[in-house]
Design an enzyme around this catalytic site. Structure first.
Site, PDB file in Angstrom:
ATOM      1  N   ASP A 144       0.855  -1.190   0.000  1.00 52.46           N
ATOM      2  CA  ASP A 144       0.000   0.000   0.000  1.00 52.46           C
ATOM      3  C   ASP A 144       0.889   1.237   0.000  1.00 52.46           C
ATOM      4  OD1 ASP A 144      -2.240   1.905   0.575  1.00 52.46           O
ATOM      5  OD2 ASP A 144      -3.355   0.041   0.820  1.00 52.46           O
ATOM      6  N   VAL A 180      -6.148  -1.159  -6.093  1.00 47.86           N
ATOM      7  CA  VAL A 180      -6.136   0.189  -5.519  1.00 47.86           C
ATOM      8  C   VAL A 180      -7.477   0.860  -5.840  1.00 47.86           C
ATOM      9  CG1 VAL A 180      -3.617   0.381  -5.698  1.00 47.86           C
ATOM     10  CG2 VAL A 180      -5.049   1.267  -7.550  1.00 47.86           C
ATOM     11  N   HIS A 201     -11.462 -10.441 -11.323  1.00 48.37           N
ATOM     12  CA  HIS A 201     -12.461  -9.680 -10.569  1.00 48.37           C
ATOM     13  C   HIS A 201     -13.057 -10.518  -9.443  1.00 48.37           C
ATOM     14  CE1 HIS A 201     -16.645  -7.617 -10.525  1.00 48.37           C
ATOM     15  NE2 HIS A 201     -15.834  -7.020  -9.694  1.00 48.37           N
ATOM     16  N   ASN A 234     -22.016  -8.001 -12.461  1.00 51.83           N
ATOM     17  CA  ASN A 234     -22.614  -6.721 -12.069  1.00 51.83           C
ATOM     18  C   ASN A 234     -23.579  -6.199 -13.125  1.00 51.83           C
ATOM     19  OD1 ASN A 234     -21.335  -6.658  -9.639  1.00 51.83           O
ATOM     20  ND2 ASN A 234     -19.591  -5.463 -10.362  1.00 51.83           N
TER      21      ASN A 234
HETATM   22  P1  NAI Z   1     -10.416   0.400  -0.682  1.00 52.65           P
HETATM   23  O1  NAI Z   1     -10.605   1.864  -0.696  1.00 52.65           O
HETATM   24  O2  NAI Z   1     -10.858  -0.366   0.504  1.00 52.65           O
HETATM   25  O3  NAI Z   1      -8.857   0.069  -0.902  1.00 52.65           O
HETATM   26  C1  NAI Z   1      -8.029   0.661  -1.835  1.00 52.65           C
HETATM   27  C2  NAI Z   1      -6.615   0.665  -1.271  1.00 52.65           C
HETATM   28  O4  NAI Z   1      -5.702   1.088  -2.272  1.00 52.65           O
HETATM   29  C3  NAI Z   1      -6.425   1.583  -0.075  1.00 52.65           C
HETATM   30  O5  NAI Z   1      -5.910   0.840   1.020  1.00 52.65           O
HETATM   31  C4  NAI Z   1      -5.426   2.599  -0.590  1.00 52.65           C
HETATM   32  O6  NAI Z   1      -4.572   3.095   0.433  1.00 52.65           O
HETATM   33  C5  NAI Z   1      -4.676   1.798  -1.620  1.00 52.65           C
HETATM   34  N1  NAI Z   1      -3.876   2.610  -2.517  1.00 52.65           N
HETATM   35  C6  NAI Z   1      -4.181   3.800  -3.060  1.00 52.65           C
HETATM   36  N2  NAI Z   1      -3.141   4.230  -3.806  1.00 52.65           N
HETATM   37  C7  NAI Z   1      -2.179   3.298  -3.757  1.00 52.65           C
HETATM   38  C8  NAI Z   1      -0.892   3.167  -4.322  1.00 52.65           C
HETATM   39  N3  NAI Z   1      -0.388   4.122  -5.100  1.00 52.65           N
HETATM   40  N4  NAI Z   1      -0.166   2.049  -4.068  1.00 52.65           N
HETATM   41  C9  NAI Z   1      -0.689   1.088  -3.287  1.00 52.65           C
HETATM   42  N5  NAI Z   1      -1.889   1.183  -2.711  1.00 52.65           N
HETATM   43  C10 NAI Z   1      -2.642   2.257  -2.943  1.00 52.65           C
HETATM   44  O7  NAI Z   1     -11.109  -0.148  -2.001  1.00 52.65           O
HETATM   45  P2  NAI Z   1     -11.661  -1.590  -2.337  1.00 52.65           P
HETATM   46  O8  NAI Z   1     -13.100  -1.628  -2.045  1.00 52.65           O
HETATM   47  O9  NAI Z   1     -10.766  -2.586  -1.738  1.00 52.65           O
HETATM   48  O10 NAI Z   1     -11.536  -1.630  -3.925  1.00 52.65           O
HETATM   49  C11 NAI Z   1     -10.306  -1.826  -4.566  1.00 52.65           C
HETATM   50  C12 NAI Z   1     -10.537  -2.179  -6.020  1.00 52.65           C
HETATM   51  O11 NAI Z   1     -11.332  -3.346  -6.092  1.00 52.65           O
HETATM   52  C13 NAI Z   1     -11.285  -1.127  -6.816  1.00 52.65           C
HETATM   53  O12 NAI Z   1     -10.795  -1.133  -8.118  1.00 52.65           O
HETATM   54  C14 NAI Z   1     -12.717  -1.620  -6.791  1.00 52.65           C
HETATM   55  O13 NAI Z   1     -13.471  -1.166  -7.875  1.00 52.65           O
HETATM   56  C15 NAI Z   1     -12.479  -3.113  -6.887  1.00 52.65           C
HETATM   57  N6  NAI Z   1     -13.572  -3.941  -6.396  1.00 52.65           N
HETATM   58  C16 NAI Z   1     -14.284  -3.599  -5.260  1.00 52.65           C
HETATM   59  C17 NAI Z   1     -15.302  -4.405  -4.797  1.00 52.65           C
HETATM   60  C18 NAI Z   1     -16.045  -4.022  -3.555  1.00 52.65           C
HETATM   61  O14 NAI Z   1     -17.082  -4.646  -3.271  1.00 52.65           O
HETATM   62  N7  NAI Z   1     -15.568  -3.074  -2.771  1.00 52.65           N
HETATM   63  C19 NAI Z   1     -15.684  -5.649  -5.496  1.00 52.65           C
HETATM   64  C20 NAI Z   1     -14.842  -5.951  -6.622  1.00 52.65           C
HETATM   65  C21 NAI Z   1     -13.850  -5.116  -7.051  1.00 52.65           C
END
Ligand code: NAI
Length: 740
Positions: free
Chosen positions: A354, A411, A466, A516
């Protein structure tokens, strides 16, 4: 005899070892049943045989049940003779009754029969055990017994519905069978399903010992003084059980599952009859169940297709199998942490990255929480838990990516950020010792893979992987091919998904991919109904009655209203003039602006009491749209039911037309594992096939006139309707898929 080996010992005990040649696990085939019949005859007629012990020669356990392919094949063939429906029904009954007949023959052979269960005994395996007079079970860590037939749309048809009821009472037996519950040794003993639990390796000795010391050859229910525990249908307490059970099963299943109804009937009627008639009643209901479209579709999806996809049936041929040892996960948020956890669980080393150490640590802490829960529930040992955590390296240092077999990027959902981290990560990934073989996967939920691939140095190695939330629970992974993704990359992504024991489906790149894309219209239809003046309670009640896990409004709360608003506005932006606003979307946006984000903050369509307990509809909803339709009628409920299910199904059909998905098995399994699509149907495509494409098109045309173009059937459906085609017939990739 092919499937059993027999050996008569000095005490006159005939040890029969069940060991189907060439199989790792025993299942009941016609041959196995014929062998068992020979055993029963020998026990009856051979004076030297004083008793029988049945056990298994497999280290995998005793028996996993009937050989579905063989046994059901027979019954289905019998049914499909249009020239002789009467004869076909008789043949179907004879095929289904065979197991009952043989088991009963063994039970009444006049000699004591004990079973030494050396591990798992499920379905027909446990039913055989129930037909034995004495049951010994070992206490192995993987040992379990149960009657799980209901999970594939059937119910126990080898005497199980009659014997388990008579053994432990109607209430306990109905609960166990209607849930398909399996019992660990300790629980099987306390429930009264087995007589004795012994250490591994001592089963046969214990079974023989019972024959030598007690050896009663008469089943409990064949004794004169037998009384049904808890009472039967005409007993005052027993009658209560059936009234309650009927209501409860109805509440759980909404009458969607013929197997559940037939199970109740078989038990209720069977308990009022002598045992030999009772098993005939059971077989009749069993054949009836087998012939329903629901059972056929459920068996196809839950048994055959899941097995085939679980073995990687969508994997391109000719690419050597790979075994990823290290994965780098970018982004340690909700999804990234979950992906790290399931990867480490499969023994893969994880570099969890992260922006800074604290954020990476937070992701690992999430894994620690999951591990703790598993340990406290007895699902994981402390050592295994520690070993799992030791595999996860939380760090902000991108150089550690080198040497990974793949990257999974998770991310924030932001194209520029994703492009940046892709470049940064690939700079390390493609320089390490795995530089030639590594691949790059993105977990984006909405951004086209081919667009993100532009940031990659090698788009042929770029793919969508995904996951669904929560990652540790959701079994589906959608693998999305970009325009340039190679077969080799696809194969490697599938190998990874199989290694972490999830079920992969392969889809093509399109907005929202497959799952989705089909699921969102379900929630949108809920909004349509709300805006039309249907009372929210009515919408969600009918929503649940369709077999969906929740109604559309409560489902929106679970997903999070702010996320849905974001998706809606992004979709509107991307589609420009082509976007058709959904009535109610403005009202939901206002709810979000007012701080109603859904279940996650306790306020959405429903209010969620802080102390837990039942949620209740938010009274403010009626200020937004005054409910004018508050009472349901069967016609009204049917109309809502069709709207909620068909809007999803017509979207799935469009996905086939556009080539987003191409295998009906993947479409069905994906719909059930991805968003809980009405399991009774066997999946979204099986639903259309069961209705029939011609009828489906006709109904869609009616819905289009009444409610708008979103129901308009695609040309593919019209073509299929004209030719009388089904999805499995037109797109099916295996004979077994086409046959069902
Ligand atoms: P989240 O907001 O919980 O996590 C994202 C993480 O990425 C954060 O911990 C952030 O600090 C980190 N991050 C940001 N910039 C970064 C960098 N430069 N290097 C490393 N880490 C970095 O988001 P979430 O929900 O985990 O979603 C992540 C991805 O998964 C998105 O693309 C989302 O569309 C996808 N996704 C989400 C689902 C959901 O139900 N939340 C389901 C399926 C896919």
């Amino acid at each position: 005899m092919e499937c059993f080996k027999t050996e008569l010992d000095a005490d006159g005990i005939l040890l029969c070892t069940f060991d189907v040649p060439g199989k790792t696990m025993n299942t009941f085939t016609k041959q196995a049943l014929a062998d068992l019949q020979a055993i029963a005859e020998r026990a009856k007629t051979d004076a030297e045989v004083k008793g029988v012990v049945i056990t298994s020669g497999k280290t995998t356990g005793f028996c996993a049940g009937a050989d579905l392919e063989e046994m059901l094949g027979g019954a289905w063939e019998a049914k499909s003779d249009p020239n002789d429906p009467e004869g076909a029904l008789k043949a179907g009954f004879a095929a289904a009754f065979e197991m009952n007949r043989v088991y009963r023959q063994l039970e009444t052979c006049g000699k004591p029969v004990a079973v030494a269960l050396n591990g798992l005994a499920l379905g027909g395996g446990l039913e055989l055990a129930l037909a034995c007079h004495y049951r010994v079970l070992n206490d192995g860590p993987k040992t379990q017994v149960g009657l799980p037939e209901i999970k594939i749309g059937l119910f126990p048809g080898g005497g199980g519905s009659q014997r388990l009821t008579r053994l432990i009472g109607a209430q306990a037996a109905l609960m166990a069978m209607s849930e398909g519950k399996s019992f660990k040794p300790k629980d099987a003993l306390s429930a009264g399903i087995v007589h004795e639990v012994v250490p591994v390796g001592q089963e046969i000795e214990a079974a023989k010992n019972w024959i030598k010391t007690k050896g009663d050859p008469v089943a409990l229910w064949d004794k004169k003084d037998y009384k049904l525990p808890g009472g039967g249908p005409y007993h005052p307490a027993g009658a209560q059980i059936f009234i309650m059970a009927n209501a409860l099963l109805r509440k759980q299943s909404y009458g969607n599952y013929p197997a559940v109804v037939n199970l109740m009937r078989a038990v209720y009627e069977g308990l009022q009859l002598p045992f030999d008639s009772a098993i005939k009643v059971e077989s009749r209901y069993f054949v009836n169940t087998l012939q329903t479209p629901q059972a056929k579709a459920m068996i196809r999806t839950f048994f055959f297709s899941m097995q085939q996809l679980g073995k990687g049936s969508g994997r391109p041929a000719g690419v050597e199998k790979t075994d990823p040892k290290q994965v780098a996960v970018l982004g340690a948020g909700m999804m990234g942490a979950g992906i790290a956890y399931v990867s480490a669980q499969a023994g893969i080393r994880v570099i969890l990255i992260d922006r800074d150490q604290a954020a990476a640590d937070k992701g690992k802490a999430h894994c620690e929480g999951l591990v703790k829960k598993a340990v406290s529930r007895g699902k994981m040992t402390q050592e295994r838990a520690q070993a799992l955590l030791d595999l996860i390296v939380a760090t902000p240092d991108y150089t550690q990516i080198a040497g990974s077999d793949l990257v999974v990027e998770a991310v924030f959902e932001n194209t520029e950020l994703k492009e940046k981290v892709t470049k940064d990560a690939e700079a390390k990934l493609y320089t390490g010792d795995k530089a030639e073989t590594a691949i790059f996967g993105t977990n984006t939920s909405t951004i086209p893979i081919s667009l993100l691939a532009k940031a990659s140095v090698d788009a042929s190695k770029f793919i969508g992987i995904h996951f669904f939330s929560p990652v540790d629970k959701m079994m589906l992974v959608e693998i999305i091919r970009g325009k340039e993704t190679s077969d080799e990359t696809l194969a490697k992504a599938i190998d990874y998904v199989l290694k972490i024991r999830k079920t992969p489906i392969v889809v093509n790149d399109a907005r929202f991919f497959y799952a989705n894309r089909c699921f969102i219209p379900f929630t949108a239809e809920g909004l349509h109904l709300w805006a039309e003046g249907y009372a929210p309670a009515l919408i969600d009640n009918v929503g649940r009655a369709t077999g969906m896990p929740r109604g559309p409004l409560e489902m929106m709360d679970d997903v999070a209203l702010d996320l849905l608003v974001k998706i809606t506005s992004e979709t509107a932006k991307a589609m420009g003039d082509a976007y058709v606003p959904i009535p109610g979307e403005k009202e939901v946006a206002q709810m979000v602006a007012d701080g109603r984000l859904g279940r996650k903050n306790g306020k959405g369509f429903y209010d969620y009491p802080e102390a837990g307990g039942n949620k209740s509809l938010w009274p403010g909803l009626s200020d937004k749209f005054t409910p004018t339709i508050t009472d349901s009628t069967p016609e009204l409920a049917e109309d809502i039911r069709k709207r909620l299910l068909y809007i999803q199904a017509v979207t799935a059909a469009r996905c086939f037309e556009e080539g987003v998905i191409s295998d009906p098995r993947e479409a069905d399994v994906g719909s059930i594992l991805g968003w809980g699509f009405a399991p009774w149907s066997g999946g979204i495509v099986s639903l259309i096939d069961a209705i029939g494409t011609a009828k489906f098109v006709e109904e869609l045309d009616e819905l289009t006139v009444k409610y708008g173009d979103r129901f308009n059937p695609p040309q593919l459906l019209r073509d299929m309707a004209a030719k009388g085609e089904t999805f499995y017939g037109r797109f099916g990739k295996t004979d077994s898929a086409k046959a069902a």
